[in-house]
Structure formats: C-alpha cells, structure tokens
Motif scaffolding. Structure first.
Motif, mmCIF file in Angstrom:
data_model
loop_
_atom_site.group_PDB
_atom_site.id
_atom_site.type_symbol
_atom_site.label_atom_id
_atom_site.label_comp_id
_atom_site.label_asym_id
_atom_site.label_seq_id
_atom_site.Cartn_x
_atom_site.Cartn_y
_atom_site.Cartn_z
ATOM 1 N N ASP A 43 39.019 47.991 34.638
ATOM 2 C CA ASP A 43 38.423 46.982 33.772
ATOM 3 C C ASP A 43 37.726 45.968 34.665
ATOM 4 O OD1 ASP A 43 37.896 44.777 32.112
ATOM 5 O OD2 ASP A 43 39.551 45.309 30.793
ATOM 6 N N PRO A 44 36.447 45.628 34.376
ATOM 7 C CA PRO A 44 35.736 44.668 35.235
ATOM 8 C C PRO A 44 36.507 43.376 35.471
ATOM 9 C CG PRO A 44 34.212 45.670 33.688
ATOM 10 C CD PRO A 44 35.580 46.162 33.314
ATOM 11 N N ALA A 45 37.323 42.952 34.528
ATOM 12 C CA ALA A 45 38.089 41.720 34.703
ATOM 13 C C ALA A 45 39.213 41.866 35.720
ATOM 14 C CB ALA A 45 38.657 41.266 33.369
ATOM 15 N N ASP A 46 39.634 43.134 36.022
ATOM 16 C CA ASP A 46 40.747 43.362 36.936
ATOM 17 C C ASP A 46 40.307 43.697 38.357
ATOM 18 O OD1 ASP A 46 42.495 42.961 34.853
ATOM 19 O OD2 ASP A 46 42.596 45.098 34.328
ATOM 20 N N SER A 49 41.216 40.857 40.649
ATOM 21 C CA SER A 49 42.474 40.205 40.288
ATOM 22 C C SER A 49 43.424 40.151 41.486
ATOM 23 C CB SER A 49 43.139 40.948 39.127
ATOM 24 O OG SER A 49 43.432 42.284 39.508
ATOM 25 N N HIS A 60 39.364 52.136 32.643
ATOM 26 C CA HIS A 60 38.162 51.698 31.939
ATOM 27 C C HIS A 60 36.981 52.588 32.337
ATOM 28 C CE1 HIS A 60 35.690 48.455 30.029
ATOM 29 N NE2 HIS A 60 36.827 48.236 29.398
ATOM 30 N N SER A 245 28.605 42.400 36.343
ATOM 31 C CA SER A 245 29.468 43.435 35.768
ATOM 32 C C SER A 245 29.652 44.544 36.800
ATOM 33 C CB SER A 245 28.854 43.986 34.481
ATOM 34 O OG SER A 245 29.733 44.869 33.833
#
Length: 281
Positions: A43-46, A49, A60, A245
């Motif tokens: 996931d791009p948000a992870d 992280s 993802h 992204s």
C-alpha cells in the motif's frame, strides 16, 4: 600430514571469505530491486512507514500494477523501446562486425589510424555530440521519430573493439584456405567468423539492449510527444502524472525491468562465455 590439513583448512576459509564477500556485494546491488518490488506490492501509505518491514502489511499489488498499466500507455512505451533497441542492435551488428573483421583480418593503408580513431571514440562522452545532433535533427524535421532515437547509436566503438579482439584469435590459416577455395570476404564473415563469435555477439547484445532500453538522456532531448516516448521517458511522465504515488510508480518500474531480466536469463550462458573468452590480444 598436519601441515597439509592446515593448508586445506586455510584454503577453505579463504574460499568461504571470498564467497561471503561476493554475496555481500550481490546483496548491496540487489537491494534497490528488492525495495522496488516491495514498493510495487505494498500500500503506498505503508512504503515509508516505520519500522521498515519486508513483509507487506496488506498486499496492494493488483491496485498498483493496474494503475501503472492504465494511468499511462505503458504498452506503447515498451513497444517504442522494443523498436529502438532492435533497430539499434541490428545496425550495430552489421556495421561493427564488418568494421571489426576489416581491422582484425585484412591489411590496408591507414589500418592503425582507423583503430586509433575507434579507441579515441571510446573516450568521447555521449553528451559531447548531443547538441550538434539535436540541431541537425531539428533542421531536418526529424525530431519525435524512431530515426532520431536510433541514429546516434548506429556506430558502436565498443562493439568494434570487442569483436576485433575476438576476430584476431580466429586462425588465419582457415581464412587463407577459404579464400583459396573461392570464398568471398562476405562469405567468410557470414559462414566462418560470425558462427565462431556467437558468444561475443551475445555478450554485446545484452550490453546494447540494456543500455538503450534504459536510456533516458537522449529520448528526453529528441522526443516530446507521447506516441514516440520510450519506457524510461514514459515512466518519467507517469511519475509527473502520479506525483508522490510511489506504489504505482514502482509497479511501472518493475514492468519495464522484467524484459531485461528475461533477456539476460536467456543469454546468460553466451554472455558469460563471451565476456570471459574475449581477451585483449
């Protein structure tokens, strides 16, 4: 007996140390590719992280690769790259094999000078002729074309040097006998020289395909329309469209990297043989 065992143990330790060092270097080289693949399935948000994990919290991959293939015409970009690398390699092999054979097996006035010019060409950075070539293509209205993408690479000093070193090792007696039997120089090249040089040709082909598939510098200069963008240039435009992204961006990078891995795996035996057997003589 004890001394022999000690020497064997030392040799084993040295061998293990060498292999360990090689594995360390291989890990450092492969680390960016591992990160690329991980980013493509995360996931791009992870991706950034804390703490970093090699195991994605949530796969993802479908979303990232789907966006990479639909947000930009990646198929068209890869087709353009394929046309460029095949066209460049085809002309390079024709011109380089002919020139290398002449420098290695034929005697003519100015031979040493021509080989010196080939060596000099190896020292010239690709950026030096970029501006005059761009001006010439612009005045000839040849920008945004396959020809402008391929033409600067039709002559390869590296290929001529590589093939010349290989051709010099070919027995002169066989060539002389072929000439006595009525072979033309073209027949000698096609029927004798080229079959013996397949490892060197495969090695150079891998170098050429990799270099021109990954080339961003020259396409960035001569192409500004989507229809003629190559894969790296298309990926750059895709990055601009996607902003930060990184998931889809790394998925696109993975897609354009896979063909190169496939080419190397198919030609790896000839590649290694060509690199190790083509000596400087």
């Amino acid at each position: 007996m004890t001394q022999v065992k000690t020497e064997v143990s030392i040799q084993k330790l040295l061998g293990a140390a060498k292999h360990g060092l090689l594995l360390l270097f291989a890990g450092v080289i492969l680390l960016p590719f591992v990160w690329m693949v991980l980013a493509a399935v995360k996931d791009p948000a992870d991706i950034f992280s804390e703490p970093f994990s090699f195991t994605p919290a949530k796969l993802h991959a479908a979303e990232n690769f789907g966006k990479a293939l639909t947000a930009a015409p990646m198929g068209l970009f890869m087709l353009n790259s394929l046309v460029v690398v095949v066209g460049v390699l085809s002309v390079q092999l024709i011109t380089s094999i002919a020139a290398a054979y002449a420098l290695a097996q034929m005697k003519f006035r100015g031979q040493a000078l021509l080989f010196g010019l080939v060596l000099f060409a190896l020292c010239v950075p690709v950026q030096v002729p970029a501006l005059p070539l761009y001006i010439a293509f612009a005045k000839a209205d040849l920008l945004n074309s396959y020809f402008s993408l391929m033409f600067p690479w039709f002559f390869s000093a590296f290929a001529i040097f590589l093939f010349r070193q290989h051709f010099r090792a070919f027995p002169q007696e066989i060539i002389s006998a072929a000439r006595v039997d009525g072979f033309t120089e073209i027949e000698i090249v096609l029927r004798l020289i080229v079959p013996s040089a397949l490892p060197a040709i495969a090695a150079f082909s891998v170098f050429s395909v990799t270099a021109h598939w990954n080339d961003l510098y020259w396409p960035l200069i001569v192409v500004n329309v989507t229809e003629k963008m190559t894969a790296p240039l298309g990926l750059l435009s895709f990055q601009s469209a996607e902003g930060a992204s990184y998931g889809p961006l790394m998925a696109g990078a993975t897609v354009i990297t896979l063909p190169l891995i496939g080419v190397f795996l198919l030609a790896r035996r000839y590649f290694v043989e060509g690199v190790t057997m083509t000596g400087v003589k």
